[in-house]
Write a protein that holds these residues in place. Structure first.
Motif, PDB file in Angstrom:
ATOM      1  N   LEU A 257       0.832  -1.210   0.000  1.00  0.00           N
ATOM      2  CA  LEU A 257       0.000   0.000   0.000  1.00  0.00           C
ATOM      3  C   LEU A 257       0.862   1.253   0.000  1.00  0.00           C
ATOM      4  O   LEU A 257       0.571   2.226  -0.712  1.00  0.00           O
ATOM      5  CB  LEU A 257      -0.923   0.010   1.221  1.00  0.00           C
ATOM      6  N   GLN A 258       1.927   1.258   0.787  1.00  0.00           N
ATOM      7  CA  GLN A 258       2.801   2.428   0.847  1.00  0.00           C
ATOM      8  C   GLN A 258       3.505   2.665  -0.488  1.00  0.00           C
ATOM      9  O   GLN A 258       3.731   3.813  -0.883  1.00  0.00           O
ATOM     10  CB  GLN A 258       3.810   2.247   1.979  1.00  0.00           C
ATOM     11  N   ALA A 259       3.837   1.589  -1.188  1.00  0.00           N
ATOM     12  CA  ALA A 259       4.445   1.732  -2.510  1.00  0.00           C
ATOM     13  C   ALA A 259       3.446   2.316  -3.503  1.00  0.00           C
ATOM     14  O   ALA A 259       3.795   3.155  -4.345  1.00  0.00           O
ATOM     15  CB  ALA A 259       4.952   0.377  -3.008  1.00  0.00           C
ATOM     16  N   ILE A 260       2.199   1.903  -3.408  1.00  0.00           N
ATOM     17  CA  ILE A 260       1.164   2.439  -4.295  1.00  0.00           C
ATOM     18  C   ILE A 260       0.990   3.941  -4.068  1.00  0.00           C
ATOM     19  O   ILE A 260       0.800   4.705  -5.011  1.00  0.00           O
ATOM     20  CB  ILE A 260      -0.169   1.691  -4.069  1.00  0.00           C
ATOM     21  N   GLN A 261       1.089   4.357  -2.816  1.00  0.00           N
ATOM     22  CA  GLN A 261       0.904   5.772  -2.485  1.00  0.00           C
ATOM     23  C   GLN A 261       2.193   6.573  -2.619  1.00  0.00           C
ATOM     24  O   GLN A 261       2.172   7.797  -2.475  1.00  0.00           O
ATOM     25  CB  GLN A 261       0.340   5.898  -1.063  1.00  0.00           C
ATOM     26  N   GLY A 262       3.318   5.909  -2.914  1.00  0.00           N
ATOM     27  CA  GLY A 262       4.577   6.624  -3.099  1.00  0.00           C
ATOM     28  C   GLY A 262       5.295   6.952  -1.814  1.00  0.00           C
ATOM     29  O   GLY A 262       6.154   7.836  -1.794  1.00  0.00           O
ATOM     30  N   LEU A 263       4.986   6.229  -0.746  1.00  0.00           N
ATOM     31  CA  LEU A 263       5.591   6.503   0.557  1.00  0.00           C
ATOM     32  C   LEU A 263       6.865   5.704   0.795  1.00  0.00           C
ATOM     33  O   LEU A 263       7.602   5.997   1.733  1.00  0.00           O
ATOM     34  CB  LEU A 263       4.572   6.214   1.664  1.00  0.00           C
ATOM     35  N   VAL A 264       7.104   4.673   0.003  1.00  0.00           N
ATOM     36  CA  VAL A 264       8.357   3.921   0.055  1.00  0.00           C
ATOM     37  C   VAL A 264       8.874   3.760  -1.370  1.00  0.00           C
ATOM     38  O   VAL A 264       8.112   3.812  -2.336  1.00  0.00           O
ATOM     39  CB  VAL A 264       8.193   2.529   0.720  1.00  0.00           C
ATOM     40  N   ARG A 265      10.170   3.549  -1.483  1.00  0.00           N
ATOM     41  CA  ARG A 265      10.787   3.427  -2.800  1.00  0.00           C
ATOM     42  C   ARG A 265      10.551   2.033  -3.367  1.00  0.00           C
ATOM     43  O   ARG A 265      10.672   1.033  -2.669  1.00  0.00           O
ATOM     44  CB  ARG A 265      12.294   3.709  -2.712  1.00  0.00           C
ATOM     45  N   VAL A 266      10.222   1.993  -4.638  1.00  0.00           N
ATOM     46  CA  VAL A 266      10.042   0.732  -5.354  1.00  0.00           C
ATOM     47  C   VAL A 266      11.385   0.327  -5.969  1.00  0.00           C
ATOM     48  O   VAL A 266      11.965   1.080  -6.752  1.00  0.00           O
ATOM     49  CB  VAL A 266       8.971   0.877  -6.450  1.00  0.00           C
ATOM     50  N   ARG A 267      11.879  -0.849  -5.600  1.00  0.00           N
ATOM     51  CA  ARG A 267      13.160  -1.304  -6.154  1.00  0.00           C
ATOM     52  C   ARG A 267      13.012  -1.810  -7.575  1.00  0.00           C
ATOM     53  O   ARG A 267      13.896  -1.623  -8.422  1.00  0.00           O
ATOM     54  CB  ARG A 267      13.753  -2.412  -5.274  1.00  0.00           C
ATOM     55  N   ALA A 268      11.900  -2.459  -7.858  1.00  0.00           N
ATOM     56  CA  ALA A 268      11.630  -2.963  -9.212  1.00  0.00           C
ATOM     57  C   ALA A 268      10.129  -3.101  -9.372  1.00  0.00           C
ATOM     58  O   ALA A 268       9.376  -3.144  -8.398  1.00  0.00           O
ATOM     59  CB  ALA A 268      12.328  -4.300  -9.445  1.00  0.00           C
ATOM     60  N   GLY A 269       9.684  -3.177 -10.626  1.00  0.00           N
ATOM     61  CA  GLY A 269       8.259  -3.287 -10.906  1.00  0.00           C
ATOM     62  C   GLY A 269       7.640  -1.921 -11.166  1.00  0.00           C
ATOM     63  O   GLY A 269       8.337  -0.907 -11.231  1.00  0.00           O
ATOM     64  N   SER A 270       6.327  -1.904 -11.300  1.00  0.00           N
ATOM     65  CA  SER A 270       5.654  -0.658 -11.652  1.00  0.00           C
ATOM     66  C   SER A 270       4.296  -0.554 -10.988  1.00  0.00           C
ATOM     67  O   SER A 270       3.678  -1.557 -10.615  1.00  0.00           O
ATOM     68  CB  SER A 270       5.484  -0.543 -13.176  1.00  0.00           C
ATOM     69  N   VAL A 271       3.847   0.704 -10.848  1.00  0.00           N
ATOM     70  CA  VAL A 271       2.497   1.025 -10.389  1.00  0.00           C
ATOM     71  C   VAL A 271       1.864   1.875 -11.477  1.00  0.00           C
ATOM     72  O   VAL A 271       2.384   2.946 -11.829  1.00  0.00           O
ATOM     73  CB  VAL A 271       2.518   1.802  -9.056  1.00  0.00           C
ATOM     74  N   ARG A 272       0.752   1.397 -12.014  1.00  0.00           N
ATOM     75  CA  ARG A 272       0.067   2.132 -13.087  1.00  0.00           C
ATOM     76  C   ARG A 272      -1.315   2.545 -12.600  1.00  0.00           C
ATOM     77  O   ARG A 272      -2.047   1.753 -11.990  1.00  0.00           O
ATOM     78  CB  ARG A 272      -0.047   1.290 -14.359  1.00  0.00           C
ATOM     79  N   TRP A 273      -1.669   3.807 -12.884  1.00  0.00           N
ATOM     80  CA  TRP A 273      -2.961   4.375 -12.481  1.00  0.00           C
ATOM     81  C   TRP A 273      -3.693   4.813 -13.736  1.00  0.00           C
ATOM     82  O   TRP A 273      -3.227   5.669 -14.461  1.00  0.00           O
ATOM     83  CB  TRP A 273      -2.734   5.547 -11.531  1.00  0.00           C
ATOM     84  N   ARG A 274      -4.826   4.173 -13.991  1.00  0.00           N
ATOM     85  CA  ARG A 274      -5.618   4.436 -15.189  1.00  0.00           C
ATOM     86  C   ARG A 274      -4.744   4.369 -16.451  1.00  0.00           C
ATOM     87  O   ARG A 274      -4.873   5.164 -17.372  1.00  0.00           O
ATOM     88  CB  ARG A 274      -6.321   5.796 -15.096  1.00  0.00           C
ATOM     89  N   GLY A 275      -3.820   3.405 -16.450  1.00  0.00           N
ATOM     90  CA  GLY A 275      -2.965   3.160 -17.606  1.00  0.00           C
ATOM     91  C   GLY A 275      -1.665   3.938 -17.637  1.00  0.00           C
ATOM     92  O   GLY A 275      -0.806   3.675 -18.479  1.00  0.00           O
ATOM     93  N   THR A 276      -1.482   4.895 -16.727  1.00  0.00           N
ATOM     94  CA  THR A 276      -0.277   5.729 -16.694  1.00  0.00           C
ATOM     95  C   THR A 276       0.676   5.225 -15.612  1.00  0.00           C
ATOM     96  O   THR A 276       0.248   4.957 -14.482  1.00  0.00           O
ATOM     97  CB  THR A 276      -0.639   7.198 -16.412  1.00  0.00           C
ATOM     98  N   ASP A 277       1.949   5.094 -15.945  1.00  0.00           N
ATOM     99  CA  ASP A 277       2.953   4.665 -14.980  1.00  0.00           C
ATOM    100  C   ASP A 277       3.206   5.802 -13.988  1.00  0.00           C
ATOM    101  O   ASP A 277       3.700   6.867 -14.365  1.00  0.00           O
ATOM    102  CB  ASP A 277       4.248   4.294 -15.706  1.00  0.00           C
ATOM    103  N   ILE A 278       2.862   5.571 -12.721  1.00  0.00           N
ATOM    104  CA  ILE A 278       3.034   6.606 -11.681  1.00  0.00           C
ATOM    105  C   ILE A 278       4.095   6.212 -10.665  1.00  0.00           C
ATOM    106  O   ILE A 278       4.166   6.805  -9.587  1.00  0.00           O
ATOM    107  CB  ILE A 278       1.699   6.902 -10.974  1.00  0.00           C
ATOM    108  N   THR A 279       4.921   5.222 -11.009  1.00  0.00           N
ATOM    109  CA  THR A 279       5.889   4.686 -10.055  1.00  0.00           C
ATOM    110  C   THR A 279       6.776   5.781  -9.468  1.00  0.00           C
ATOM    111  O   THR A 279       7.140   5.728  -8.290  1.00  0.00           O
ATOM    112  CB  THR A 279       6.759   3.607 -10.728  1.00  0.00           C
ATOM    113  N   GLY A 280       7.120   6.782 -10.257  1.00  0.00           N
ATOM    114  CA  GLY A 280       7.997   7.847  -9.773  1.00  0.00           C
ATOM    115  C   GLY A 280       7.282   9.073  -9.257  1.00  0.00           C
ATOM    116  O   GLY A 280       7.939  10.060  -8.888  1.00  0.00           O
ATOM    117  N   TRP A 281       5.955   9.045  -9.187  1.00  0.00           N
ATOM    118  CA  TRP A 281       5.208  10.221  -8.741  1.00  0.00           C
ATOM    119  C   TRP A 281       5.333  10.419  -7.235  1.00  0.00           C
ATOM    120  O   TRP A 281       5.406   9.455  -6.465  1.00  0.00           O
ATOM    121  CB  TRP A 281       3.737  10.072  -9.085  1.00  0.00           C
TER     122      TRP A 281
END
Length: 237
Positions: free
Chosen positions: A46-70
């Protein structure tokens, strides 16, 4: 429509992988629950989805847009609301002030009072207590306030981290009645929950997580019909 898609997610703390290759998706109007023991990596997802922890690999997409770095605030503006395990209400402010504060980021033409009124429909026990300070609330009432505050912003996705944590059974009934009403009215919810019996009854889809790995995706209806599950988690023969 797929609102959220998490693919091959890894979250690490030093040399330890808390989440290992997790993939989940959330469709509009669905309630999705992630269950598992303490330390399984549920909250880290959940924290990775909200951008509260760093993602080491993989992706989070919101409505088709990659938001991993947001940044987290950009994700919130995009329609993702996160209610943490700590609940995070402002104890020195009144209930009403907590709710109205959530409307500060809304457009100028939005009627915040109307948004507050709509949010209180799901947790009516707070309605007659708007002038009371949040500090006097019980744990269950603070949880209701935290969720109500998130609803004021009318998010497309509501994320809840352990909403039942530390709450008495009678309080759980009231809280989950509100969540069930949200579900029935078409809100999209992703939650982490240790109370498996509650999660199964609420969710459309269930992800089981152990050791940072998604072990299976279960149909909650099938689990409810499983005699061993009913005996272990529901106390039913």
């Amino acid at each position: 429509m797929t609102l959220l898609e998490v693919s091959g997610l890894y979250v690490s703390y030093g040399p330890i992988d808390a989440v290992r290759g997790a993939s989940i998706s959330v469709e509009r109007g669905d309630v999705v629950a992630i269950v598992g023991p303490n330390g399984a990596g549920k909250s880290s997802i959940l924290q990775a989805i909200q951008g509260l922890v760093r993602v080491r690999a993989g992706s989070v997409r919101w409505r088709g847009t990659d938001i991993t770095g947001w940044a987290p605030e950009r994700r919130a503006r995009a329609g993702i609301a996160f209610v943490p395990e700590s609940r995070g209400v402002f104890r020195t402010l009144s209930i009403g002030e907590n709710l109205r504060l959530a409307g500060c980021a809304l457009a100028a033409d939005v009627d915040v009072s109307e948004r507050v009124r709509l949010a209180l429909r799901y947790f009516p026990a707070l309605t007659d207590r708007l002038s009371e300070r949040a500090a006097v609330l019980s744990g269950g009432e603070r949880q209701q306030l935290a969720i109500g505050r998130a609803l004021v912003a009318a998010p497309e996705l509501l994320i809840l981290d352990e909403p039942s944590l530390g709450l008495a059974p009678v309080v759980l009934d009231e809280l989950f009645a509100g969540l069930a009403r949200l579900r029935d009215e078409g809100w999209t919810i992703l939650l982490v929950e240790q109370n498996v019996a509650r999660a199964v009854k609420l969710a459309d889809h269930l992800f089981s997580l152990r050791g940072g790995v998604i072990e299976r995706v279960s149909d909650p209806g099938e689990l409810l019909r499983n005699p061993s599950f009913r005996a272990k988690h529901l106390g039913l023969g």
